[in-house]
Design a protein around this motif. Structure first.
Motif, PDB file in Angstrom:
ATOM      1  N   ARG A   1     -10.329  11.787  12.584  1.00 49.27           N
ATOM      2  CA  ARG A   1      -9.802  12.809  13.124  1.00 49.27           C
ATOM      3  C   ARG A   1      -8.218  12.364  13.222  1.00 49.27           C
ATOM      4  O   ARG A   1      -7.211  13.199  12.980  1.00 49.27           O
ATOM      5  N   GLU A   2      -7.886  11.111  13.458  1.00 54.00           N
ATOM      6  CA  GLU A   2      -6.533  10.941  13.837  1.00 54.00           C
ATOM      7  C   GLU A   2      -5.813  10.624  12.219  1.00 54.00           C
ATOM      8  O   GLU A   2      -6.440   9.679  11.662  1.00 54.00           O
ATOM      9  N   GLU A   3      -4.736  11.202  12.181  1.00 49.42           N
ATOM     10  CA  GLU A   3      -4.013  11.042  11.062  1.00 49.42           C
ATOM     11  C   GLU A   3      -3.479   9.826  10.620  1.00 49.42           C
ATOM     12  O   GLU A   3      -3.735   9.397   9.416  1.00 49.42           O
ATOM     13  N   ASN A   4      -2.911   9.188  11.524  1.00 52.11           N
ATOM     14  CA  ASN A   4      -2.403   7.899  11.104  1.00 52.11           C
ATOM     15  C   ASN A   4      -3.641   7.054  10.641  1.00 52.11           C
ATOM     16  O   ASN A   4      -3.609   6.170   9.619  1.00 52.11           O
ATOM     17  N   ASN A   5      -4.664   6.848  11.243  1.00 50.75           N
ATOM     18  CA  ASN A   5      -5.804   5.961  11.029  1.00 50.75           C
ATOM     19  C   ASN A   5      -6.455   6.674   9.603  1.00 50.75           C
ATOM     20  O   ASN A   5      -6.733   5.741   8.694  1.00 50.75           O
ATOM     21  N   ARG A   6      -6.570   8.060   9.296  1.00 52.02           N
ATOM     22  CA  ARG A   6      -7.013   8.292   8.214  1.00 52.02           C
ATOM     23  C   ARG A   6      -6.084   7.987   7.066  1.00 52.02           C
ATOM     24  O   ARG A   6      -6.762   7.717   5.923  1.00 52.02           O
ATOM     25  N   ASN A   7      -4.683   7.916   7.218  1.00 51.38           N
ATOM     26  CA  ASN A   7      -3.937   7.421   6.061  1.00 51.38           C
ATOM     27  C   ASN A   7      -4.174   6.013   5.992  1.00 51.38           C
ATOM     28  O   ASN A   7      -3.705   5.464   4.617  1.00 51.38           O
ATOM     29  N   ARG A   8      -4.451   5.370   6.937  1.00 52.76           N
ATOM     30  CA  ARG A   8      -4.623   3.863   6.627  1.00 52.76           C
ATOM     31  C   ARG A   8      -5.896   3.570   6.061  1.00 52.76           C
ATOM     32  O   ARG A   8      -5.948   2.327   5.571  1.00 52.76           O
TER      33      ARG A   8
ATOM     34  N   ALA B   1      -0.112   2.866  -1.180  1.00 53.48           N
ATOM     35  CA  ALA B   1      -0.398   2.291  -2.471  1.00 53.48           C
ATOM     36  C   ALA B   1       1.161   2.058  -3.127  1.00 53.48           C
ATOM     37  O   ALA B   1       2.139   2.656  -2.893  1.00 53.48           O
ATOM     38  N   SER B   2       1.244   0.581  -3.832  1.00 58.47           N
ATOM     39  CA  SER B   2       2.357   0.354  -4.377  1.00 58.47           C
ATOM     40  C   SER B   2       2.572   1.141  -5.722  1.00 58.47           C
ATOM     41  O   SER B   2       1.638   1.769  -6.217  1.00 58.47           O
ATOM     42  N   LYS B   3       3.678   1.043  -6.306  1.00 57.59           N
ATOM     43  CA  LYS B   3       4.030   1.633  -7.704  1.00 57.59           C
ATOM     44  C   LYS B   3       3.026   1.324  -8.819  1.00 57.59           C
ATOM     45  O   LYS B   3       2.566   1.989  -9.324  1.00 57.59           O
ATOM     46  N   ASN B   4       2.419  -0.201  -8.739  1.00 61.72           N
ATOM     47  CA  ASN B   4       1.961  -0.834  -9.721  1.00 61.72           C
ATOM     48  C   ASN B   4       0.220  -0.414  -9.539  1.00 61.72           C
ATOM     49  O   ASN B   4      -0.336   0.048 -10.336  1.00 61.72           O
ATOM     50  N   GLN B   5      -0.071  -0.205  -8.306  1.00 64.35           N
ATOM     51  CA  GLN B   5      -1.545   0.428  -7.829  1.00 64.35           C
ATOM     52  C   GLN B   5      -1.427   2.135  -8.368  1.00 64.35           C
ATOM     53  O   GLN B   5      -2.443   2.232  -8.951  1.00 64.35           O
ATOM     54  N   ILE B   6      -0.342   2.793  -8.080  1.00 67.26           N
ATOM     55  CA  ILE B   6      -0.450   4.080  -8.544  1.00 67.26           C
ATOM     56  C   ILE B   6      -0.393   4.148  -9.991  1.00 67.26           C
ATOM     57  O   ILE B   6      -1.291   4.853 -10.524  1.00 67.26           O
TER      58      ILE B   6
ATOM     59  N   LEU C   1      -0.017  11.556  -2.327  1.00 63.34           N
ATOM     60  CA  LEU C   1      -1.312  11.144  -1.582  1.00 63.34           C
ATOM     61  C   LEU C   1      -1.311   9.662  -1.567  1.00 63.34           C
ATOM     62  O   LEU C   1      -1.441   8.900  -0.500  1.00 63.34           O
ATOM     63  N   LEU C   2      -1.297   9.087  -2.848  1.00 60.88           N
ATOM     64  CA  LEU C   2      -1.426   7.626  -2.776  1.00 60.88           C
ATOM     65  C   LEU C   2      -0.365   6.777  -2.476  1.00 60.88           C
ATOM     66  O   LEU C   2      -0.596   5.845  -1.603  1.00 60.88           O
ATOM     67  N   THR C   3       0.902   7.443  -2.337  1.00 63.17           N
ATOM     68  CA  THR C   3       1.944   6.814  -1.431  1.00 63.17           C
ATOM     69  C   THR C   3       1.518   6.941   0.004  1.00 63.17           C
ATOM     70  O   THR C   3       1.863   5.912   0.806  1.00 63.17           O
ATOM     71  N   LEU C   4       1.006   8.284   0.389  1.00 64.25           N
ATOM     72  CA  LEU C   4       0.700   8.392   1.895  1.00 64.25           C
ATOM     73  C   LEU C   4      -0.096   7.092   2.341  1.00 64.25           C
ATOM     74  O   LEU C   4      -0.332   6.626   3.329  1.00 64.25           O
TER      75      LEU C   4
ATOM     76  N   LYS D   1     -10.526  -3.737   0.530  1.00 71.13           N
ATOM     77  CA  LYS D   1      -9.771  -2.427   0.682  1.00 71.13           C
ATOM     78  C   LYS D   1      -9.986  -1.459  -0.445  1.00 71.13           C
ATOM     79  O   LYS D   1     -10.055  -1.850  -1.608  1.00 71.13           O
ATOM     80  N   PRO D   2     -10.362  -0.336  -0.061  1.00 71.75           N
ATOM     81  CA  PRO D   2     -10.937   0.848  -1.049  1.00 71.75           C
ATOM     82  C   PRO D   2      -9.643   0.886  -1.810  1.00 71.75           C
ATOM     83  O   PRO D   2      -9.782   1.082  -3.215  1.00 71.75           O
ATOM     84  N   LEU D   3      -8.382   1.044  -1.546  1.00 70.50           N
ATOM     85  CA  LEU D   3      -7.405   1.056  -2.365  1.00 70.50           C
ATOM     86  C   LEU D   3      -7.152  -0.048  -3.426  1.00 70.50           C
ATOM     87  O   LEU D   3      -6.918   0.436  -4.621  1.00 70.50           O
ATOM     88  N   ASP D   4      -7.805  -1.257  -3.041  1.00 73.41           N
ATOM     89  CA  ASP D   4      -7.682  -2.441  -4.084  1.00 73.41           C
ATOM     90  C   ASP D   4      -8.644  -2.216  -5.058  1.00 73.41           C
ATOM     91  O   ASP D   4      -8.473  -2.601  -6.134  1.00 73.41           O
ATOM     92  N   ILE D   5      -9.674  -1.592  -4.590  1.00 77.89           N
ATOM     93  CA  ILE D   5     -10.819  -1.396  -5.977  1.00 77.89           C
ATOM     94  C   ILE D   5     -10.475  -0.329  -6.824  1.00 77.89           C
ATOM     95  O   ILE D   5     -10.611  -0.669  -7.895  1.00 77.89           O
TER      96      ILE D   5
END
Length: 102
Positions: A54-61, A17-22, A11-14, A76-80
């Motif tokens: 709704r749109e999968e690409n936007n959801r994943n981004r 996320a980088s390996k370090n973030q994961i 999921l994180l890869t999707l 970015k939420p991922l950075d947090i």
């Protein structure tokens, strides 16, 4: 059925996320209970995003996109969540969840 660390890694890869973030989000030093909590929070965020975007690409981004909301303040939420702090993951989960008024 509970999700696994491997599924959370995917999921994180999707989400971009980088390996370090994961590694920071799913640390190997976490005990089983904390690790499962982290996995559950990630999939709860994913479930909320499925309702919001709704749109999968936007959801994943979404998690890798700067957010101008008050809590995110251009981050970015991922950075947090990549801080590795469980409380940061909980906070992002709460903010995303609140967007669907639950």
């Amino acid at each position: 059925m509970s999700k696994s660390k491997q599924q959370a890694n995917e999921l994180l890869t999707l989400w971009g996320a980088s390996k370090n973030q994961i590694d920071a989000i799913l640390p190997s030093i976490a005990d089983d209970e904390e690790l499962q909590m982290r996995v559950n929070l990630l999939f709860s965020i994913h479930d909320c995003l499925q309702l919001l975007v709704r749109e999968e690409n936007n959801r994943n981004r979404y998690m890798a996109t700067k957010n101008t909301g008050p809590f995110f303040d251009g981050r970015k939420p991922l950075d947090i969540i990549a801080s590795g702090k469980l409380n940061d993951l909980k906070d992002v989960h709460l903010r995303v969840r609140n967007m669907i008024c639950i």
